[in-house]
Design a protein around this motif. Structure first.
Motif, PDB file in Angstrom:
ATOM      1  N   LEU A  69      -9.268  -4.772  -9.011  1.00  0.00           N
ATOM      2  CA  LEU A  69      -8.739  -4.748  -7.644  1.00  0.00           C
ATOM      3  C   LEU A  69      -9.824  -5.056  -6.617  1.00  0.00           C
ATOM      4  N   LYS A  70     -11.036  -4.580  -6.847  1.00  0.00           N
ATOM      5  CA  LYS A  70     -12.154  -4.913  -5.948  1.00  0.00           C
ATOM      6  C   LYS A  70     -12.366  -6.417  -5.917  1.00  0.00           C
ATOM      7  N   ASP A  71     -12.309  -7.024  -7.093  1.00  0.00           N
ATOM      8  CA  ASP A  71     -12.499  -8.477  -7.171  1.00  0.00           C
ATOM      9  C   ASP A  71     -11.364  -9.219  -6.466  1.00  0.00           C
ATOM     10  N   GLN A  72     -10.127  -8.777  -6.700  1.00  0.00           N
ATOM     11  CA  GLN A  72      -8.979  -9.471  -6.134  1.00  0.00           C
ATOM     12  C   GLN A  72      -8.829  -9.257  -4.626  1.00  0.00           C
ATOM     13  N   PHE A  73      -9.322  -8.140  -4.124  1.00  0.00           N
ATOM     14  CA  PHE A  73      -9.168  -7.812  -2.705  1.00  0.00           C
ATOM     15  C   PHE A  73     -10.513  -7.758  -1.986  1.00  0.00           C
ATOM     16  N   SER A  74     -11.502  -8.487  -2.513  1.00  0.00           N
ATOM     17  CA  SER A  74     -12.859  -8.421  -1.937  1.00  0.00           C
ATOM     18  C   SER A  74     -12.911  -8.893  -0.483  1.00  0.00           C
ATOM     19  N   ASP A  75     -12.001  -9.765  -0.099  1.00  0.00           N
ATOM     20  CA  ASP A  75     -12.012 -10.291   1.265  1.00  0.00           C
ATOM     21  C   ASP A  75     -11.035  -9.559   2.185  1.00  0.00           C
ATOM     22  N   ALA A  76     -10.420  -8.495   1.686  1.00  0.00           N
ATOM     23  CA  ALA A  76      -9.449  -7.743   2.494  1.00  0.00           C
ATOM     24  C   ALA A  76     -10.008  -6.355   2.804  1.00  0.00           C
ATOM     25  N   GLU A  77      -9.655  -5.849   3.947  1.00  0.00           N
ATOM     26  CA  GLU A  77     -10.086  -4.505   4.316  1.00  0.00           C
ATOM     27  C   GLU A  77      -9.055  -3.505   3.817  1.00  0.00           C
ATOM     28  N   VAL A  78      -9.288  -3.029   2.605  1.00  0.00           N
ATOM     29  CA  VAL A  78      -8.390  -2.055   1.985  1.00  0.00           C
ATOM     30  C   VAL A  78      -9.218  -0.886   1.460  1.00  0.00           C
ATOM     31  N   ASP A  79      -8.583   0.260   1.369  1.00  0.00           N
ATOM     32  CA  ASP A  79      -9.187   1.409   0.699  1.00  0.00           C
ATOM     33  C   ASP A  79      -8.890   1.213  -0.790  1.00  0.00           C
ATOM     34  N   ILE A  80      -9.902   0.845  -1.545  1.00  0.00           N
ATOM     35  CA  ILE A  80      -9.706   0.445  -2.937  1.00  0.00           C
ATOM     36  C   ILE A  80      -9.158   1.591  -3.783  1.00  0.00           C
ATOM     37  N   ASN A  81      -9.576   2.820  -3.515  1.00  0.00           N
ATOM     38  CA  ASN A  81      -9.075   3.958  -4.288  1.00  0.00           C
ATOM     39  C   ASN A  81      -7.589   4.196  -4.006  1.00  0.00           C
ATOM     40  N   SER A  82      -7.205   4.101  -2.740  1.00  0.00           N
ATOM     41  CA  SER A  82      -5.790   4.247  -2.384  1.00  0.00           C
ATOM     42  C   SER A  82      -4.974   3.087  -2.948  1.00  0.00           C
ATOM     43  N   LEU A  83      -5.559   1.911  -2.969  1.00  0.00           N
ATOM     44  CA  LEU A  83      -4.888   0.740  -3.530  1.00  0.00           C
ATOM     45  C   LEU A  83      -4.650   0.936  -5.031  1.00  0.00           C
ATOM     46  N   ALA A  84      -5.676   1.391  -5.750  1.00  0.00           N
ATOM     47  CA  ALA A  84      -5.539   1.612  -7.196  1.00  0.00           C
ATOM     48  C   ALA A  84      -4.455   2.651  -7.474  1.00  0.00           C
ATOM     49  N   TYR A  85      -4.484   3.748  -6.733  1.00  0.00           N
ATOM     50  CA  TYR A  85      -3.478   4.797  -6.876  1.00  0.00           C
ATOM     51  C   TYR A  85      -2.084   4.215  -6.630  1.00  0.00           C
ATOM     52  N   SER A  86      -1.956   3.482  -5.537  1.00  0.00           N
ATOM     53  CA  SER A  86      -0.648   2.940  -5.145  1.00  0.00           C
ATOM     54  C   SER A  86      -0.115   1.953  -6.171  1.00  0.00           C
ATOM     55  N   ILE A  87      -0.947   1.041  -6.605  1.00  0.00           N
ATOM     56  CA  ILE A  87      -0.493   0.042  -7.572  1.00  0.00           C
ATOM     57  C   ILE A  87      -0.096   0.714  -8.877  1.00  0.00           C
ATOM     58  N   TYR A  88      -0.886   1.684  -9.325  1.00  0.00           N
ATOM     59  CA  TYR A  88      -0.539   2.385 -10.565  1.00  0.00           C
ATOM     60  C   TYR A  88       0.861   3.009 -10.455  1.00  0.00           C
ATOM     61  N   TYR A  89       1.091   3.764  -9.395  1.00  0.00           N
ATOM     62  CA  TYR A  89       2.373   4.466  -9.275  1.00  0.00           C
ATOM     63  C   TYR A  89       3.535   3.535  -8.951  1.00  0.00           C
ATOM     64  N   ILE A  90       3.281   2.462  -8.225  1.00  0.00           N
ATOM     65  CA  ILE A  90       4.358   1.495  -7.969  1.00  0.00           C
ATOM     66  C   ILE A  90       4.796   0.871  -9.291  1.00  0.00           C
ATOM     67  N   ILE A  91       3.826   0.541 -10.146  1.00  0.00           N
ATOM     68  CA  ILE A  91       4.148  -0.057 -11.440  1.00  0.00           C
ATOM     69  C   ILE A  91       4.834   0.954 -12.358  1.00  0.00           C
ATOM     70  N   GLU A  92       4.285   2.149 -12.438  1.00  0.00           N
ATOM     71  CA  GLU A  92       4.768   3.120 -13.431  1.00  0.00           C
ATOM     72  C   GLU A  92       5.983   3.928 -12.986  1.00  0.00           C
ATOM     73  N   GLU A  93       6.135   4.158 -11.702  1.00  0.00           N
ATOM     74  CA  GLU A  93       7.234   5.008 -11.244  1.00  0.00           C
ATOM     75  C   GLU A  93       8.097   4.366 -10.177  1.00  0.00           C
ATOM     76  N   GLY A  94       7.622   3.277  -9.607  1.00  0.00           N
ATOM     77  CA  GLY A  94       8.343   2.654  -8.511  1.00  0.00           C
ATOM     78  C   GLY A  94       7.982   3.314  -7.194  1.00  0.00           C
ATOM     79  N   GLY A  95       8.609   2.894  -6.171  1.00  0.00           N
ATOM     80  CA  GLY A  95       8.327   3.432  -4.850  1.00  0.00           C
ATOM     81  C   GLY A  95       7.999   2.300  -3.899  1.00  0.00           C
ATOM     82  N   GLU A  96       8.082   2.610  -2.642  1.00  0.00           N
ATOM     83  CA  GLU A  96       7.888   1.599  -1.616  1.00  0.00           C
ATOM     84  C   GLU A  96       6.699   1.939  -0.722  1.00  0.00           C
ATOM     85  N   MET A  97       6.050   0.908  -0.279  1.00  0.00           N
ATOM     86  CA  MET A  97       4.992   1.072   0.713  1.00  0.00           C
ATOM     87  C   MET A  97       5.648   1.149   2.088  1.00  0.00           C
TER      88      MET A  97
END
Length: 163
Positions: A69-97
């Motif tokens: 995720l750091k590599d894929q979002f290196s040019d974006a201002e994101v909280d990488i830890n929150s991004l990892a958490y979010s992507i994991y749960y969106i994939i595994e449990e669903g949910g909306e941003m």
């Protein structure tokens, strides 16, 4: 006898870093708890070492997810830890941003900024969540964490009951 029963009833729980997935505690916790004498049982100790190994493997998988995720979002201002958490749960449990001045998932703030920058990040997240490698990595993390509980319920329980 009482310590064994208490251990099995209490199901000591730790959490996977960043993702907060509940998993059984390993030897570090047990050694510093009221259950430390259980480690004198060689069979039990060897079963706890399996938990330690699986926990280490999960940590490696989480680190891999974060690095991708750091590599894929290196040019974006994101909280990488929150991004990892979010992507994991969106994939595994669903949910909306939730999109607004801040991009949120559950209680995590993934990014903040103007609407167009948030929209670009959302599109990239949508693409990332469909990436077969990311999905596979998240599935593996979930499977390993579930396997830990199966190991706890079958092998740790058996090792204590046999002693």
């Amino acid at each position: 006898m009482e310590v064994k029963e208490d251990f099995l009833k209490s199901r000591p729980t730790c959490y996977v870093k960043l993702l907060n997935i509940p998993i059984p505690c390993g030897s570090a916790y047990i050694a510093s708890s009221k259950f430390k004498d259980l480690l004198n049982n060689e069979n039990f100790r060897s079963q706890v070492e399996v938990i330690d190994s699986l926990m280490s493997l999960i940590d490696v998988q989480v680190d891999t997810l974060v690095q991708i995720l750091k590599d894929q979002f290196s040019d974006a201002e994101v909280d990488i830890n929150s991004l990892a958490y979010s992507i994991y749960y969106i994939i595994e449990e669903g949910g909306e941003m939730v999109i607004g001045e801040k991009l949120r998932f559950r209680d995590k703030i993934i990014a903040q900024g103007n609407f167009s920058s948030i929209s670009r990040i959302v599109r990239r997240i949508e693409s990332t969540r469909n990436d077969p490698n990311i999905v596979s990595l998240c599935d593996e993390i979930k499977h390993l964490s579930e396997s830990l509980w199966t190991h706890y319920d079958k092998n740790l329980r058996r090792s204590l009951n046999e002693s």
